[in-house]
Design a protein around this motif. Structure first.
Motif, PDB file in Angstrom:
ATOM      1  N   HIS A  85       3.068   3.315   3.312  1.00  0.00           N
ATOM      2  CA  HIS A  85       3.170   2.340   4.401  1.00  0.00           C
ATOM      3  C   HIS A  85       4.633   2.120   4.747  1.00  0.00           C
ATOM      4  O   HIS A  85       5.447   1.763   3.890  1.00  0.00           O
ATOM      5  N   HIS A  86       4.967   2.344   6.024  1.00  0.00           N
ATOM      6  CA  HIS A  86       6.327   2.119   6.489  1.00  0.00           C
ATOM      7  C   HIS A  86       6.432   0.765   7.160  1.00  0.00           C
ATOM      8  O   HIS A  86       5.660   0.433   8.057  1.00  0.00           O
ATOM      9  N   ASP A  87       7.433   0.011   6.750  1.00  0.00           N
ATOM     10  CA  ASP A  87       7.811  -1.230   7.411  1.00  0.00           C
ATOM     11  C   ASP A  87       9.330  -1.300   7.338  1.00  0.00           C
ATOM     12  O   ASP A  87       9.905  -1.311   6.255  1.00  0.00           O
TER      13      ASP A  87
ATOM     14  N   GLY B  88      -0.854   0.993  10.020  1.00  0.00           N
ATOM     15  CA  GLY B  88       0.078  -0.113  10.203  1.00  0.00           C
ATOM     16  C   GLY B  88       1.520   0.330  10.347  1.00  0.00           C
ATOM     17  O   GLY B  88       2.344  -0.395  10.913  1.00  0.00           O
ATOM     18  N   SER B  89       1.838   1.537   9.838  1.00  0.00           N
ATOM     19  CA  SER B  89       3.189   2.064  10.001  1.00  0.00           C
ATOM     20  C   SER B  89       3.527   2.251  11.480  1.00  0.00           C
ATOM     21  O   SER B  89       4.674   2.054  11.894  1.00  0.00           O
TER      22      SER B  89
ATOM     23  N   PRO C 269       0.822  -1.208   0.000  1.00  0.00           N
ATOM     24  CA  PRO C 269       0.000   0.000   0.000  1.00  0.00           C
ATOM     25  C   PRO C 269       0.853   1.254   0.000  1.00  0.00           C
ATOM     26  O   PRO C 269       2.001   1.226   0.467  1.00  0.00           O
TER      27      PRO C 269
ATOM     28  N   VAL D  41      -7.554   0.106   3.734  1.00  0.00           N
ATOM     29  CA  VAL D  41      -6.293   0.499   4.362  1.00  0.00           C
ATOM     30  C   VAL D  41      -6.546   1.798   5.112  1.00  0.00           C
ATOM     31  O   VAL D  41      -6.989   2.782   4.532  1.00  0.00           O
TER      32      VAL D  41
ATOM     33  N   TYR E 250      -5.602   5.188   7.057  1.00  0.00           N
ATOM     34  CA  TYR E 250      -4.541   6.186   7.008  1.00  0.00           C
ATOM     35  C   TYR E 250      -4.722   7.230   8.100  1.00  0.00           C
ATOM     36  O   TYR E 250      -5.840   7.514   8.538  1.00  0.00           O
TER      37      TYR E 250
ATOM     38  N   SER F 157       4.476  -1.068  13.180  1.00  0.00           N
ATOM     39  CA  SER F 157       5.822  -1.556  12.872  1.00  0.00           C
ATOM     40  C   SER F 157       6.870  -0.976  13.809  1.00  0.00           C
ATOM     41  O   SER F 157       7.925  -1.580  14.035  1.00  0.00           O
TER      42      SER F 157
ATOM     43  N   MET G 142       0.176   8.510   6.204  1.00  0.00           N
ATOM     44  CA  MET G 142       0.817   7.208   6.374  1.00  0.00           C
ATOM     45  C   MET G 142      -0.223   6.224   6.876  1.00  0.00           C
ATOM     46  O   MET G 142      -1.266   6.609   7.439  1.00  0.00           O
ATOM     47  N   THR G 143       0.049   4.948   6.670  1.00  0.00           N
ATOM     48  CA  THR G 143      -0.890   3.929   7.133  1.00  0.00           C
ATOM     49  C   THR G 143      -0.838   3.793   8.652  1.00  0.00           C
ATOM     50  O   THR G 143       0.191   4.055   9.294  1.00  0.00           O
TER      51      THR G 143
ATOM     52  N   GLN H 204      -9.534  -3.167   9.776  1.00  0.00           N
ATOM     53  CA  GLN H 204      -9.009  -3.144   8.416  1.00  0.00           C
ATOM     54  C   GLN H 204      -9.030  -4.539   7.812  1.00  0.00           C
ATOM     55  O   GLN H 204      -9.363  -4.720   6.629  1.00  0.00           O
TER      56      GLN H 204
END
Length: 344
Positions: free
Chosen positions: A117-119, A257-258, A114, A212, A214, A261, A254-255, A206
């Motif tokens: 998204h930071h990982d 999910g970032s 996506p 997704v 944000y 992480s 940003m997501t 989600q």
């Protein structure tokens, strides 16, 4: 400023600012740096499952096929190649190095979903791909390549050094090294766990809905209107607000999910694995965002050639785009690179 060579490794510095201390002085407007877009050339290279966008900086006057030592730069979380890293890239190129900056997957002009998204695992993979690309170039000496990172990119430089023995040196500036531990330190054990659970719940929704989620990348703080952001602090918000015009591909997005992480990222544990590659850690003495104690921990955990440099700063973002801090940090980085890669 104190160097590790003149300071016992076990000595710790004050880890963060306290409410009793005065506010940092406002920077002089002329201290802000502006990047020179004419110094960089757009390039593209293949990452793991995505085409990545980069900028290449060459030393002034270098012939097109003249091989120079090479450096790959990685910047802060959620940033793009037009922010922060150009100030270091230009100075390193002036010192005779060919420098590559890049947009991680999902950011800027790079492919990847996506978006935003930071990982850290993905970013370090992209960092390694950038090294691979630099090693293929006819204008880079493949035996003399290093990694340098700023903020989150500093932690990622340590992570890359732990797994990539093609590198001849690693430098981390103002690094984020143990973001999970830092969140727990700021929030307390129960507060950090509750915050993590709230992110878990959003990501559960989600998972069920297939969308997704944000949030803003930066905000001056949290409020009813902005209940969640990846970097809810005035320093980050101020930097991106004044710099956004230089980076049209950056978005304040940003997501969710970032954030998750960040709870499991810990470059301190990876620091011993950088050896025998030489590691330099450069950090601000009064960094209330990326706490100095974690820079100290990375230095102490490293078992190969190492040096710890303290820059007398008032905050975190002075090492992003303000003088004299960028010049001072870059001078130390060049000294380390010249020593371990050989002067260009």
């Amino acid at each position: 400023m104190t160097l590790a060579s003149s300071r016992p490794a076990h000595v710790r510095i004050r880890p963060s600012l306290t409410a009793a201390e005065p506010e940092a002085e406002a920077p002089v407007p002329g201290a802000f740096l502006r990047a020179d877009a004419s110094r960089r050339v757009p390039v593209r290279f293949q990452g793991r499952g995505a085409s990545l966008a980069g900028h290449l900086y060459r030393p002034r006057g270098a012939a097109s096929t003249e091989r120079t030592p090479g450096i790959v730069l990685c910047g802060p979380i959620g940033s793009v190649k037009e922010l922060v890293v150009p100030h270091y890239a230009e100075r390193l190129a002036d010192a005779g190095y060919t420098v590559l900056t890049f947009d991680p997957r999902g950011f800027g002009e790079s492919e990847g979903t996506p978006r935003f998204h930071h990982d850290s695992n993905r970013v370090v993979d992209d960092y390694a791909s950038a090294v691979s690309y630099l090693l293929t170039r006819d204008d880079v000496d493949p035996a003399r390549v290093a990694a340098l990172g700023v903020c989150m990119g500093g932690g990622h430089a340590v992570s890359l050094g732990a797994r990539d023995k093609r590198l001849k040196a690693v430098i981390a500036i103002g690094g984020a090294y143990n973001t999970g531990g830092m969140l727990q330190k700021f929030m307390g054990v129960d507060g950090a766990a509750a915050f993590c659970r709230s992110i878990n719940d959003i990501l559960q929704q989600q998972y069920v809905n297939g969308d997704v989620r944000y949030v803003p990348a930066v905000a001056p703080g949290l409020s009813k209107e902005v209940p969640l952001a990846v970097m809810p602090n005035a320093e980050a918000h101020g930097f991106y607000t004044r710099s956004q015009a230089d980076a049209p591909t950056w978005a304040n997005l940003m997501t969710v999910g970032s954030i998750l992480s960040l709870f499991s990222y810990n470059a301190v544990a990876q620091a011993p694995l950088v050896a025998p590659t030489p590691l330099m850690v450069i950090h601000g003495t009064r960094d209330g965002t990326m706490l100095p104690e974690y820079a100290q921990q990375v230095f102490e955990a490293a078992v190969g050639p190492r040096e710890l440099v303290w820059i007398d700063t008032q905050n975190h973002v002075q090492l992003y785009d303000q003088q004299p801090y960028v010049d001072e940090a870059t001078a130390h980085a060049i000294r380390w690179l010249d020593q371990h890669l050989g002067r260009p």
